[in-house]
Scaffold this active site. Sequence first.
Site, PDB file in Angstrom:
ATOM      1  N   HIS A   1      -3.681  -1.532  -1.679  1.00  0.00           N
ATOM      2  CA  HIS A   1      -4.805  -0.775  -1.140  1.00  0.00           C
ATOM      3  C   HIS A   1      -6.119  -1.244  -1.777  1.00  0.00           C
ATOM      4  CE1 HIS A   1      -6.179   2.825   1.049  1.00  0.00           C
ATOM      5  NE2 HIS A   1      -7.035   3.002   0.062  1.00  0.00           N
TER       6      HIS A   1
ATOM      7  N   ASP B   1       0.827  -1.207   0.000  1.00  0.00           N
ATOM      8  CA  ASP B   1       0.000   0.000   0.000  1.00  0.00           C
ATOM      9  C   ASP B   1       0.863   1.259   0.000  1.00  0.00           C
ATOM     10  OD1 ASP B   1      -1.924   1.935   0.328  1.00  0.00           O
ATOM     11  OD2 ASP B   1      -2.946   0.919   1.981  1.00  0.00           O
TER      12      ASP B   1
END
Length: 416
Positions: A201, A170
């Site tokens: 993400h 992420d």
Amino acid sequence: MGTMIDIQAKDGSGSFKGYLAVPAAGEGPGIVLLQEIFGINETMRKVADYYAEEGYVVLAPDLFWRQEPGVQLEYSPAEWEKAFGFYQGFDQDLGVEDIDAAISVLKGLPECNGKVGALGFCLGARLSYLTACRCDVDAAVGYYGMGIENHLHEAVNISGRLVLHFAGNDEYCPAAARNDIYAALGDQEHVELYTYPGVDHAFAREGSEHYHKPSALMAHQRSVTAFRQVIGPHYDLSYLWDKHCEYEFDTRNVDDTMATMVAEPYVNHIPNMTGGVGYKNLYRFYKNHFVDVNPADTALIPISRTIGATQIVDELLFTFTHDRVIDWMLPGIEPTGKYVEVPLVAVVKFRGDKLYHEHIYWDQASVLVQIGKLDPHGLPVAGQESAAKLLDETLPSNTLMPNWPDSEGLDQGGAQ
């Protein structure tokens, strides 16, 4: 499904909407659901409905209302640009006050039993963390939050349970940020931190280019387990599974069997991929290829049962006489009259008080050996012996290993 209700802002500046989803039972613990940067869109409403199936009264407040009421964006480039605009204009402190107002409304609903947790995604994950720090909630869960590392000084105020899920790749919460969070919170008994390697993400959002089903399933199980432990609801999963099996194998009633399951369940027999996905196909499978095709002497002998917050794992000895075509286990094989004993494992997942799915495992080679359809000579497979050793662990081990006798007299280091 859900309905929109009004929430009065605590600063007197007006009211805003929230999407309310109520479980089939009509009541339960509450969850305030905190949005991504796209507003209370279809994705968030589906999450609310999903957790309502799990037994929760879910309220998703419109947190962008001070900029524009009713924001519902999707995921095209143009919509992303709008979403980031709302994110940049969002007053976080007022947002937490609005969440607190939603919590008060949720606790006051007759459907809510007074216990409340927070659940958030993306922006909502940071807000879920801040809700745990600043508001009266019993538990808080956040998925791939960004910016939490800037508020770690507030963690001293957390009195409830906190669960945070991070994506290993992420860019919005890179390794350095996760390291700070782990250093500050990792040794706290009431905190659970999980990082999912190799995912990005939004790994838990269906339809996302980064959606990763195994990680999403594991994260969901951990989240619901935390909520169950702290705010409930608590179901007798063992009883529910036993009733399901009773309808399958004893009374052999397909309608009663299906009534124990969610609206769109599935069953997957892993070794040969029989079963059904969705109500229509599973009903067809149960009605024509499972419930009434099991031999009269079919027996399920329990060996062990592990009961979790969301699922059961059963270890069984499954026995029968192959006196008919058994579509689900031995499709297309004519009766041999052979008696079969095979170890079987059932992983049974629930949503709320209904079965969601079954993953059933057994050794198909052992079954084929026992009915005479597979010659075990020269193959590392066993017939009834595997069932016998399940019941009596003192029976010889390693009988299929031709070099097992060569290690006799050698210690673990290989010395004579």
